[in-house]
Design an enzyme around this catalytic site. Structure first.
Site, PDB file in Angstrom:
ATOM      1  N   SER A  78     -91.777  33.613  27.924  1.00 32.00           N
ATOM      2  CA  SER A  78     -91.530  35.277  27.798  1.00 32.00           C
ATOM      3  C   SER A  78     -90.333  35.645  28.543  1.00 32.00           C
ATOM      4  O   SER A  78     -89.890  34.839  29.352  1.00 32.00           O
ATOM      5  CB  SER A  78     -93.133  35.867  28.360  1.00 32.00           C
ATOM      6  OG  SER A  78     -92.708  37.264  28.829  1.00 32.00           O
TER       7      SER A  78
ATOM      8  N   TYR B  30     -99.646  37.648  34.110  1.00 35.97           N
ATOM      9  CA  TYR B  30     -99.010  37.092  32.878  1.00 35.97           C
ATOM     10  C   TYR B  30     -97.481  36.669  33.361  1.00 35.97           C
ATOM     11  O   TYR B  30     -97.253  35.420  32.890  1.00 35.97           O
ATOM     12  CB  TYR B  30     -98.776  38.392  32.093  1.00 35.97           C
ATOM     13  CG  TYR B  30     -97.990  38.141  30.668  1.00 35.97           C
ATOM     14  CD1 TYR B  30     -98.731  37.770  29.696  1.00 35.97           C
ATOM     15  CD2 TYR B  30     -96.684  38.197  30.316  1.00 35.97           C
ATOM     16  CE1 TYR B  30     -98.276  37.540  28.273  1.00 35.97           C
ATOM     17  CE2 TYR B  30     -96.169  38.094  29.402  1.00 35.97           C
ATOM     18  CZ  TYR B  30     -96.935  37.688  27.914  1.00 35.97           C
ATOM     19  OH  TYR B  30     -96.206  37.588  26.948  1.00 35.97           O
TER      20      TYR B  30
HETATM   21  P1  NDP Z   1    -101.183  38.593  19.351  1.00 34.35           P
HETATM   22  O1  NDP Z   1    -102.031  39.309  20.267  1.00 34.35           O
HETATM   23  O2  NDP Z   1    -100.460  39.362  18.235  1.00 34.35           O
HETATM   24  O3  NDP Z   1    -101.933  36.956  18.999  1.00 34.35           O
HETATM   25  C1  NDP Z   1    -102.338  36.347  19.979  1.00 34.35           C
HETATM   26  C2  NDP Z   1    -103.148  35.299  19.032  1.00 34.35           C
HETATM   27  O4  NDP Z   1    -103.663  34.490  20.044  1.00 34.35           O
HETATM   28  C3  NDP Z   1    -104.308  35.685  18.202  1.00 34.35           C
HETATM   29  O5  NDP Z   1    -104.240  35.130  16.944  1.00 34.35           O
HETATM   30  C4  NDP Z   1    -105.511  35.535  19.102  1.00 34.35           C
HETATM   31  O6  NDP Z   1    -106.587  35.240  18.319  1.00 34.35           O
HETATM   32  C5  NDP Z   1    -105.045  34.150  19.705  1.00 34.35           C
HETATM   33  N1  NDP Z   1    -105.698  33.805  21.000  1.00 34.35           N
HETATM   34  C6  NDP Z   1    -105.891  34.502  22.134  1.00 34.35           C
HETATM   35  N2  NDP Z   1    -106.611  33.948  22.900  1.00 34.35           N
HETATM   36  C7  NDP Z   1    -107.009  32.672  22.360  1.00 34.35           C
HETATM   37  C8  NDP Z   1    -107.726  31.780  22.933  1.00 34.35           C
HETATM   38  N3  NDP Z   1    -108.457  31.580  23.870  1.00 34.35           N
HETATM   39  N4  NDP Z   1    -107.948  30.623  22.033  1.00 34.35           N
HETATM   40  C9  NDP Z   1    -107.417  30.631  20.890  1.00 34.35           C
HETATM   41  N5  NDP Z   1    -106.526  31.543  20.395  1.00 34.35           N
HETATM   42  C10 NDP Z   1    -106.384  32.664  21.346  1.00 34.35           C
HETATM   43  O7  NDP Z   1    -100.088  37.936  20.206  1.00 34.35           O
HETATM   44  P2  NDP Z   1     -98.557  37.955  20.140  1.00 34.35           P
HETATM   45  O8  NDP Z   1     -98.406  37.291  18.779  1.00 34.35           O
HETATM   46  O9  NDP Z   1     -97.739  39.102  20.471  1.00 34.35           O
HETATM   47  O10 NDP Z   1     -98.303  36.708  21.224  1.00 34.35           O
HETATM   48  C11 NDP Z   1     -98.152  35.320  21.001  1.00 34.35           C
HETATM   49  C12 NDP Z   1     -97.670  34.596  21.943  1.00 34.35           C
HETATM   50  O11 NDP Z   1     -96.284  35.144  22.373  1.00 34.35           O
HETATM   51  C13 NDP Z   1     -98.311  34.872  23.284  1.00 34.35           C
HETATM   52  O12 NDP Z   1     -98.372  33.621  24.087  1.00 34.35           O
HETATM   53  C14 NDP Z   1     -97.715  36.004  24.117  1.00 34.35           C
HETATM   54  O13 NDP Z   1     -97.772  35.958  25.409  1.00 34.35           O
HETATM   55  C15 NDP Z   1     -96.125  35.610  23.800  1.00 34.35           C
HETATM   56  N6  NDP Z   1     -95.136  36.550  23.859  1.00 34.35           N
HETATM   57  C16 NDP Z   1     -95.363  37.754  23.145  1.00 34.35           C
HETATM   58  C17 NDP Z   1     -94.502  38.890  23.104  1.00 34.35           C
HETATM   59  C18 NDP Z   1     -94.574  40.019  22.417  1.00 34.35           C
HETATM   60  O14 NDP Z   1     -93.624  40.951  22.747  1.00 34.35           O
HETATM   61  N7  NDP Z   1     -95.423  40.049  21.491  1.00 34.35           N
HETATM   62  C19 NDP Z   1     -93.401  38.610  24.114  1.00 34.35           C
HETATM   63  C20 NDP Z   1     -93.307  37.328  24.720  1.00 34.35           C
HETATM   64  C21 NDP Z   1     -94.028  36.488  24.488  1.00 34.35           C
HETATM   65  P3  NDP Z   1    -108.207  35.552  18.765  1.00 34.35           P
HETATM   66  O15 NDP Z   1    -107.787  36.844  19.941  1.00 34.35           O
HETATM   67  O16 NDP Z   1    -108.690  35.945  17.332  1.00 34.35           O
HETATM   68  O17 NDP Z   1    -108.527  34.458  19.168  1.00 34.35           O
END
Ligand code: NDP
Length: 256
Positions: free
Chosen positions: A147, A160
């Site tokens: 990030s 985070y």
């Molecule tokens: P979303 O919230 O849209 O998606 C997150 C995904 O992770 C979902 O599919 C969720 O599914 C899954 N997830 C969460 N916890 C678990 C777990 N314990 N086990 C398995 N699956 C899990 O997030 P983003 O797409 O925005 O983010 C994806 C990554 O990118 C993250 O690491 C985030 O920190 C990083 N990121 C995002 C940014 C942004 O601006 N969006 C910027 C920088 C980094 P479910 O909850 O159904 O299990």
């Protein structure tokens, strides 16, 4: 003719947290470059919907429902892959959560939950995947999603920030130990991307204006804009790139 350096045909990629958002975009992108993809999340219906979307596009996809922060669940998932004869060549540690609170009010359980999901899980899943890559002797790729907070802090997101700072160094630690096995481990640091994780921020006019004013691209990023870097780091094109973090942020971290 497409450059074969970026061809992922014959490779299998596990993308954690890929039922939606950045993970789903990366799963689709790796699939479109030829990989068979394994979609992960905690909710079976959401994982199945993502698999259906990808197979509907003609891609090879299957689901694996497990919580990346649960050591026993990670072990069971990889034992199921073993039983199926499925070898993970490319791991994208993408699953992540956010929890916003001032540190003065932050409960230990919320600190722990974010560290467990965003950092410790990348170690757990990374270890399970890499042990098998080492045993198989054909190398592999690990891509850890960081990030902007891998580099700099921001108020109200302390766990985070610490987890994502850790992700940057975890990739270096993996490179230090696993490069000898022809495994490359690198990070991608996305800027602010239009996903569900940011739903409240996207709707907040002052936050939206801050994103557009702080970032030379003057806009939010889109999940599909992470795909090119992910394909590069998943492919033979990056075979001598290890322990790096590549920011895909519209130039944000390059300016004052
Ligand atoms: P979303 O919230 O849209 O998606 C997150 C995904 O992770 C979902 O599919 C969720 O599914 C899954 N997830 C969460 N916890 C678990 C777990 N314990 N086990 C398995 N699956 C899990 O997030 P983003 O797409 O925005 O983010 C994806 C990554 O990118 C993250 O690491 C985030 O920190 C990083 N990121 C995002 C940014 C942004 O601006 N969006 C910027 C920088 C980094 P479910 O909850 O159904 O299990």
């Amino acid at each position: 003719m497409a450059n074969p350096l970026f061809d992922l045909t014959g490779r299998t990629a596990l993308i954690t947290g890929s039922a939606r958002g950045i993970g789903l975009a990366i799963a689709q992108g790796l699939g479109e470059s030829g990989a068979a993809v394994v979609v992960n999340g905690r909710q079976p219906a959401a994982v199945q919907a993502a698999v259906d979307k990808l197979t509907g596009l003609g891609l090879q996809a299957q689901g694996a429902v497990f919580d990346v922060a649960d050591e026993a669940a990670v072990a069971a998932a990889f034992e199921a892959f073993d039983a199926q004869g499925l070898h993970i060549d490319i791991l994208v540690n993408n699953a992540g959560i956010q929890h916003r609170a001032p540190m003065l009010d932050l409960a230990l359980k919320d600190w722990q939950r974010v560290i467990d999901t965003n950092l410790t899980a990348a170690f757990l899943v990374g270890k399970a995947a890499a042990r098998r890559m080492v045993a198989r002797g054909q190398g592999g790729k690990v891509i850890n999603i960081g990030s902007l907070t891998s580099e700099a802090a921001r108020a109200t997101v302390a766990p985070y920030t610490v987890a994502k700072g850790g992700i940057k160094l975890l990739s270096k630690a993996m490179a230090a130990e696993w490069a000898q096995f022809n495994i490359q481990a690198n990070s991608i640091g996305p800027g602010y991307i239009l996903t569900d994780m940011n739903a409240a921020l996207i709707q907040n006019p002052s936050f939206d204006a801050w994103v557009k004013a702080s970032n030379p691209a003057q806009r939010w990023g889109r999940p599909e804009e992470l795909v090119g870097t992910a394909v590069f780091l998943a492919s033979a094109a990056s075979n001598y790139v290890n322990g790096q973090i590549i920011y895909v942020d519209g130039g944000w971290l390059s300016v004052l």
